[in-house]
Write an enzyme that holds these catalytic residues in place. Structure first.
Site, PDB file in Angstrom:
ATOM      1  N   GLY A  40       0.821  -1.198   0.000  1.00 27.87           N
ATOM      2  CA  GLY A  40       0.000   0.000   0.000  1.00 27.87           C
ATOM      3  C   GLY A  40       0.861   1.257   0.000  1.00 27.87           C
ATOM      4  O   GLY A  40       1.554   1.512  -0.970  1.00 27.87           O
ATOM      5  N   SER A 113       6.328  -4.847  -1.322  1.00 30.84           N
ATOM      6  CA  SER A 113       6.147  -3.468  -1.758  1.00 30.84           C
ATOM      7  C   SER A 113       6.280  -2.522  -0.568  1.00 30.84           C
ATOM      8  O   SER A 113       7.306  -2.530   0.105  1.00 30.84           O
ATOM      9  CB  SER A 113       4.800  -3.337  -2.489  1.00 30.84           C
ATOM     10  OG  SER A 113       4.702  -2.117  -3.165  1.00 30.84           O
ATOM     11  N   TRP A 114       5.257  -1.684  -0.275  1.00 30.53           N
ATOM     12  CA  TRP A 114       5.329  -0.824   0.900  1.00 30.53           C
ATOM     13  C   TRP A 114       5.646  -1.635   2.153  1.00 30.53           C
ATOM     14  O   TRP A 114       6.366  -1.174   3.054  1.00 30.53           O
ATOM     15  CB  TRP A 114       4.027  -0.054   1.091  1.00 30.53           C
ATOM     16  CG  TRP A 114       3.745   0.273   2.535  1.00 30.53           C
ATOM     17  CD1 TRP A 114       2.815  -0.294   3.333  1.00 30.53           C
ATOM     18  CD2 TRP A 114       4.439   1.229   3.358  1.00 30.53           C
ATOM     19  NE1 TRP A 114       2.866   0.235   4.603  1.00 30.53           N
ATOM     20  CE2 TRP A 114       3.862   1.177   4.642  1.00 30.53           C
ATOM     21  CE3 TRP A 114       5.496   2.108   3.130  1.00 30.53           C
ATOM     22  CZ2 TRP A 114       4.286   1.975   5.699  1.00 30.53           C
ATOM     23  CZ3 TRP A 114       5.931   2.913   4.180  1.00 30.53           C
ATOM     24  CH2 TRP A 114       5.333   2.843   5.438  1.00 30.53           C
ATOM     25  N   ASP A 265       9.981  -4.158 -13.063  1.00 29.42           N
ATOM     26  CA  ASP A 265       9.237  -3.335 -12.117  1.00 29.42           C
ATOM     27  C   ASP A 265       9.597  -1.879 -12.391  1.00 29.42           C
ATOM     28  O   ASP A 265      10.520  -1.316 -11.804  1.00 29.42           O
ATOM     29  CB  ASP A 265       9.607  -3.728 -10.686  1.00 29.42           C
ATOM     30  CG  ASP A 265       8.729  -3.062  -9.646  1.00 29.42           C
ATOM     31  OD1 ASP A 265       8.078  -2.053  -9.985  1.00 29.42           O
ATOM     32  OD2 ASP A 265       8.700  -3.547  -8.504  1.00 29.42           O
ATOM     33  N   HIS A 293       6.187  -6.057 -10.846  1.00 23.99           N
ATOM     34  CA  HIS A 293       6.000  -5.762  -9.430  1.00 23.99           C
ATOM     35  C   HIS A 293       5.321  -6.922  -8.715  1.00 23.99           C
ATOM     36  O   HIS A 293       4.098  -7.009  -8.655  1.00 23.99           O
ATOM     37  CB  HIS A 293       5.161  -4.494  -9.300  1.00 23.99           C
ATOM     38  CG  HIS A 293       5.181  -3.874  -7.932  1.00 23.99           C
ATOM     39  ND1 HIS A 293       6.290  -3.233  -7.418  1.00 23.99           N
ATOM     40  CD2 HIS A 293       4.222  -3.786  -6.973  1.00 23.99           C
ATOM     41  CE1 HIS A 293       6.016  -2.779  -6.208  1.00 23.99           C
ATOM     42  NE2 HIS A 293       4.763  -3.096  -5.922  1.00 23.99           N
TER      43      HIS A 293
END
Length: 318
Positions: A40, A113-114, A265, A293
């Site tokens: 996120g 990711s985040w 990515d 990604h």
């Protein structure tokens, strides 16, 4: 992937500032503790597919919806006045409170990711509580990463970026403009900003041939909540120093780490995990040439790394 298992326990962690954090545990109640950190910011745990990356016979699997999203309450869009209390430091405190409430001494931390930025920030704050780290689609929250994903990558997708940047004052960061609009008193302004942000997220996320752009969050509330949290964090450079994680990465020496990233990515170029790997003694870097990604091969490599740590297999430093 491992067998799909359902949580054997769930709960809401009460926090002093009025947030209630939804958590779940699955797998082996007496297994090796492992924490999953979702992406996120604002994506939430979703349907729980993350659990299949862990051997349920070997791991006590812990997941939680980060404050302001998922099944945690209140959502960010339902308490915009309190949004400034939603920070990386607050999330780290939430993780520690959850660890203590579950009686866990230390755990493997897996983020995507985040979630990889949050995993790194947590490990730097509490290295004694982290046994291993496995990251996919690696980010560190550096200002240059945010400037790239919100500005620089527009050179690859100029049509979409022009729509995103329309109306932004000259010299102002696009992400700051949208963060402000997503807190506007007018619901129509917030809705429009969320739609523009959702289109941008869908456009830039990957050059993987399997990726198909389209609405990432068809539900209006989810779309607004996600956009609100992402722009809130990115406008503040993830509440970290300009390059804090990379500058302090040497402090992670002694914690085994596996970094998995797709060459395609485009929103998060491979230079990020490469620089992190070079600064982190004992880390292993895996670049997947054909993916973007967080593709399936990246997830498989992460799962194999998690399995390897459970079996005591050594990681290879590259």
């Amino acid at each position: 992937m491992h067998a799909d298992v359902e949580p054997f326990d769930t709960g809401m962690l009460e926090r002093p500032d009025g947030n209630r954090i939804h958590w779940e545990t699955s797998g082996n109640p007496t297994g090796r503790p492992a924490l999953f950190l979702h992406g996120g910011p604002g994506s939430g745990l979703g349907s729980g597919g993350y659990r299949r990356r862990f051997d349920p016979d070997r791991y006590l699997i812990v997941g939680f919806d980060q404050r302001g999203c998922g099944r945690s309450t209140p959502w960010a869009i339902d308490d915009l006045d309190a949004l400034d209390t939603n920070t990386t430091q607050a999330l780290i405190a939430d993780i520690e409170a959850l660890r203590e409430s579950l009686g866990i001494e230390a755990w493997l931390v897996h983020g995507i990711s985040w979630g990889s930025t949050l995993a790194l920030a947590y490990a730097l704050a509490h290295p004694e509580r982290v046994t291993e780290i496995v990251l996919v689609a690696v980010t560190t929250g550096a200002q240059r990463e945010i400037d790239w994903i919100t500005e620089g990558v527009g050179a690859v997708f100029p049509e979409a970026w022009a729509r995103l940047a329309a109306g932004v004052e000259p010299g102002r960061r696009v992400v700051e403009h949208h963060a402000e609009r997503l807190r506007d008193p007018d619901p129509a302004v917030r809705r429009s900003a969320a739609e523009r942000w959702d289109e941008w997220e869908s456009t830039h996320v990957s050059l993987d041939p399997a990726w198909r752009p389209g609405p990432r969050h068809p539900d209006d509330r989810q779309r607004q909540n996600f956009a609100t949290l992402v722009t809130h964090y990115w406008a503040a450079d993830c509440f970290l120093g300009a390059d804090e994680v990379l500058e302090r990465a040497g402090e992670l020496a002694g914690i085994p780490g596996v970094l998995v990233h797709g060459r395609r990515d485009i929103s998060g170029p491979a230079v990020t995990p490469w620089l992190l790997h070079r600064a982190w003694p004992g880390s292993r870097l895996e670049i997947v040439e054909e993916e973007g990604h967080g593709g399936p091969v990246e997830i498989r490599i992460a799962q194999e790394a998690i399995d390897g740590f459970a079996s005591g297999a050594a990681t290879t430093v590259r």
